[in-house]
Design a protein around this motif. Structure first.
Motif, short mmCIF file in Angstrom:
data_model
loop_
_atom_site.label_atom_id
_atom_site.label_comp_id
_atom_site.label_asym_id
_atom_site.label_seq_id
_atom_site.Cartn_x
_atom_site.Cartn_y
_atom_site.Cartn_z
N GLU A 182 0.85 -1.21 0.00
CA GLU A 182 0.00 0.00 0.00
C GLU A 182 0.88 1.25 0.00
OE1 GLU A 182 -3.16 -0.49 2.96
OE2 GLU A 182 -3.13 1.71 3.19
N TYR A 183 1.93 1.22 0.83
CA TYR A 183 2.79 2.39 0.98
C TYR A 183 3.55 2.70 -0.31
CZ TYR A 183 6.14 5.65 3.03
OH TYR A 183 6.88 6.77 3.30
N GLU A 193 1.51 4.82 -2.62
CA GLU A 193 1.39 6.19 -2.05
C GLU A 193 2.73 6.92 -2.18
OE1 GLU A 193 0.01 5.71 2.02
OE2 GLU A 193 1.19 7.50 2.54
#
Ligand code: TK8
Length: 349
Positions: A284-285, A288
């Motif tokens: 997920e990071y 982002e």
């Protein structure tokens, strides 16, 4: 009247369920009989996903052990770089350490396997084969020869190239570029083969070296670049994905053996659940993080497969791939991993 009976029946069901759940939970936690207190120090690098994994591990150890196993977290490389924390875990000053495999491959040669460029094509292969396959498990288990218990694999990630001089899409643009590499002979060989001027350096010195322009660039996972604000001191990020670096999560073996069977099961169970959380958070990071780099003014270059192939071919031509096996203690692990990957790719076709 009928409605009243229904409401009472529903309340009775809810109360019995609540009591049942509490009793089950109580039974669960009362199953833990060992009340001897254990406090473990864990040393980890920076990174949102690392923080998620470490915090989850802490909370679950404490919950599953009725608070008798407590964890003190030292994040952001506070207790030193990879070599330092691994040595600390070996002598027992640190109980659990998280380190990239490359900086300590000279201590545990089978880790050189992960320095084979473009070994893995995507994270599914890493997780299903690299981490969960027979070879990955054997390499983790073999850490006991260093006085360490291999608890788990975590994700550092696919490494990309960052620099301040030029928007790199081809190895031809690397000529003479002063590039920080991890202190790992295969990384140094690979970047020399690509035409750069590799400078091995501990990770804790990289930000300052980029800021002072004593190096032109470095290569790392997107997560590490953004978590350590390296993108703020370099301009171009080329998504080469040239190597996947795992983190090994290790515990001092004497401390592990001193735990009761129940405590070992709690540490193992908490680590398994924390690993799942960490890997998901890392994925997920990364997405982002690319946005964060672009917002900070970095030019992020998404290389085509052909452009990546150019990097891979130069590394292959330089024989770096072959030298991985010669550096490993168990070179058969390299062949085994390749067989596991080929089998996995055939099944996915
Ligand atoms: C952090 C290091 C870092 C690694 C490196 O302790 O040295 O470039 O990628 O993540 O392990």
């Amino acid at each position: 009247m009928k409605q009243k009976k229904t409401i009472i029946a529903v309340c009775l069901i809810l109360i019995s369920l609540a009591v049942g759940v509490r009793l089950t939970f109580a039974t669960d936690s009362s199953k833990f009989t060992n009340k001897e207190k254990v406090n473990l120090i864990i040393a980890v690098p920076a990174g949102d996903a690392v923080e998620t994994g470490t915090q989850t591990f802490k909370e679950l150890c404490e919950a599953y052990s009725d608070g008798t196993i407590t964890i003190d977290i030292f994040g952001n490389n506070l207790l030193g770089d990879d070599k330092v924390v691994i040595s600390g875990a070996q002598v027992g000053d640190i109980d659990i350490a998280v380190s990239s495999t490359s900086p300590i491959a000279n201590m545990y040669q089978d880790f050189y396997l992960f320095d084979a460029a473009y070994l893995f094509l995507n994270t599914d292969e890493v997780y299903d084969v690299g981490f969960d396959g027979e070879t990955g498990r054997s390499i983790l288990a073999g850490l006991d020869k260093l006085g360490l218990k291999g608890l788990s694999w975590w994700e550092n990630g696919f490494r990309v190239l960052g620099n301040s001089n030029v928007a790199v899409t081809s190895p031809d643009q690397l000529k003479g570029m002063k590039l920080r590499t991890m202190e790992n002979k295969l990384h140094i060989r690979a970047w020399k083969a690509l035409g750069a001027n590799p400078t091995p350096m501990a990770f804790t010195e990289v930000f300052t070296a980029l800021q002072q322009r004593t190096i032109d660039g470095q290569e790392n996972s997107i997560g590490q670049i953004v978590s350590n604000k390296l993108h703020e001191v370099q301009k171009y990020i080329s998504l080469t994905d040239h190597i996947y670096t795992p983190y090994c999560v290790v515990m001092n073996l004497k401390k592990w053996n001193a735990l009761t069977k129940e405590q070992q099961e709690i540490v193992q169970r908490a680590m398994e659940e924390a690993t799942e959380k960490m890997l998901a958070a890392s994925q997920e990071y990364e997405t982002e993080a690319i946005g964060i780099m672009e917002e900070a003014g970095c030019e992020v270059l998404d290389l085509t497969d052909y452009q990546k192939l150019e990097f891979q071919q130069k590394i292959l031509d330089a024989g770096v791939y072959d030298s991985v096996k010669t550096e490993m203690e168990h070179p058969e692990y390299f062949d085994q991993m390749m067989e596991e990957l080929e089998r996995y790719r055939r099944e996915k076709e």
